[in-house]
Design a protein around this motif. Structure first.
Motif, PDB file in Angstrom:
ATOM      1  N   THR A 155       0.819  -1.215   0.000  1.00 41.38           N
ATOM      2  CA  THR A 155       0.000   0.000   0.000  1.00 41.38           C
ATOM      3  C   THR A 155       0.853   1.264   0.000  1.00 41.38           C
ATOM      4  O   THR A 155       0.325   2.373  -0.062  1.00 41.38           O
ATOM      5  N   PHE A 156       2.161   1.101   0.076  1.00 40.05           N
ATOM      6  CA  PHE A 156       3.078   2.238   0.103  1.00 40.05           C
ATOM      7  C   PHE A 156       3.143   2.926  -1.258  1.00 40.05           C
ATOM      8  O   PHE A 156       3.349   4.133  -1.346  1.00 40.05           O
ATOM      9  N   ARG A 157       2.964   2.143  -2.333  1.00 40.19           N
ATOM     10  CA  ARG A 157       3.082   2.679  -3.694  1.00 40.19           C
ATOM     11  C   ARG A 157       1.786   2.456  -4.462  1.00 40.19           C
ATOM     12  O   ARG A 157       1.319   1.327  -4.603  1.00 40.19           O
ATOM     13  N   ALA A 158       1.209   3.542  -4.964  1.00 39.64           N
ATOM     14  CA  ALA A 158      -0.002   3.433  -5.773  1.00 39.64           C
ATOM     15  C   ALA A 158       0.255   2.591  -7.013  1.00 39.64           C
ATOM     16  O   ALA A 158      -0.601   1.809  -7.454  1.00 39.64           O
ATOM     17  N   ALA A 159       1.460   2.728  -7.583  1.00 41.33           N
ATOM     18  CA  ALA A 159       1.787   1.986  -8.803  1.00 41.33           C
ATOM     19  C   ALA A 159       1.754   0.486  -8.562  1.00 41.33           C
ATOM     20  O   ALA A 159       1.362  -0.284  -9.453  1.00 41.33           O
TER      21      ALA A 159
END
Length: 321
Positions: A155-159
């Motif tokens: 969940t740290f990176r939207a990508a």
């Protein structure tokens, strides 16, 4: 008839992958295979000078100091005992010693029939190809008859969330996800309940991949593992670590940190095609003894396959005629 066709298709895929493995390990072959071929298949005298050159070739391929020392020690001992009298015999012995190291770790991922959902927690630092590996593993599991669900725990990176959703669509697997910055353990909790409610065979949980020295990351991974275990005390059934072969000896450091934190049970080694450090697989096998479930040699879906010790060694050091 169907069984024979299936077996033929499987064998064709395996043969095709072996061909790609040989062609895409060319950088490591240059560092190791071609060099040793010139050294050992020529008319060189088998002496200490030749052993020193073999040692240099092994180190250049990132086999690692400890493993290289082990291999050279065996050849040196056999030379002194006159068990080896010519270079070709030394080449064959080196092949066998490498096989003896990597063969025990060639253990494919097996989903037992009585465990549902079978939970695979996937870990690794950013950039190793973790999310792509999840998609490819999910595809293989579906092809073998399992239903698969993915959980977007990075969940740290939207990508990363979006990339996993794309893979979910590609392999027709539902994806449990929340917004960027959400509690990753909450995603794992929701996914466990959804997988059980829908009768899913395999749940694959993605996780964040910041650097392995990041203390907060390790705390998050421990929390995810605890939450999964609250839903099923036997889970996660596999903690699969994705390693990039191109990082060389740093992969061993990553493996130790993640292993200490969450107890890695299997390895997927990616990007063997883009590095001269393909010998790192031998070092990983020797130092960790963990199962190497998969190796990857490219971007195509079929470029991730279960690890075969024989194919790997043959690709590096072809059987002499």
């Amino acid at each position: 008839m169907t069984t024979n066709q299936g077996a033929t298709t499987g064998e064709t895929k395996r043969t095709g992958f072996f061909s790609r493995l040989k062609s895409r390990l060319v950088k490591t072959q240059r560092a190791l295979g071609d060099g040793l071929g010139d050294l050992l298949l020529g008319k060189r005298t088998l002496d200490q000078d030749l052993l020193d050159e073999i040692e240099t070739a092994l180190l250049a391929a990132d086999v690692g100091a400890e493993t290289t020392e082990l291999l050279i020690r065996d050849l040196t001992g056999r030379l002194r005992r006159r068990e080896l009298t010519e270079a070709r015999a030394a080449y064959r012995q080196l092949r066998q010693d490498m096989l003896d190291i990597v063969r025990p770790v060639a253990r494919p991922l097996v989903v037992p029939a009585g465990t549902r959902p079978y939970v695979v927690m996937v870990v690794g630092v950013n950039g190793v190809g973790k999310t792509t590996t999840i998609g490819k593993v999910g595809r293989r599991l579906k092809e073998s008859g399992n239903s698969v669900m993915l959980a977007a725990g990075d969940t740290f990176r939207a990508a990363a969330i979006e990339q996993l959703k794309v893979w979910g669509e590609r392999i027709d697997a539902p994806v449990i996800a929340q917004h960027t910055g959400a509690d990753a353990a909450a995603v794992a909790h929701d996914a466990m309940h959804a997988a059980r409610a829908r009768g899913v065979d395999v749940l694959i949980v993605d996780t964040a991949g910041r650097q392995h020295t990041h203390g907060g990351l390790m705390d998050e991974l421990r929390k995810i593992k605890r939450v999964i275990a609250k839903s099923d005390p036997s889970a996660p059934h596999e903690v699969l670590m994705v390693l990039d072969a191109g990082t060389g000896q740093n992969a061993l450091s990553q493996l130790k940190h993640f292993g200490d934190a969450v107890g890695v049970t299997g390895i997927a080694l990616t990007k063997l095609d883009g590095t001269a450090k393909g010998g790192i697989l031998i070092a990983i096998a020797r130092q960790s003894a963990l199962p190497i479930r998969f190796i990857g040699v490219g971007e195509d879906v079929d470029d991730l396959q279960p690890f075969s010790a024989e194919d790997y060694v043959d690709a590096l050091l072809p059987e002499p005629a």
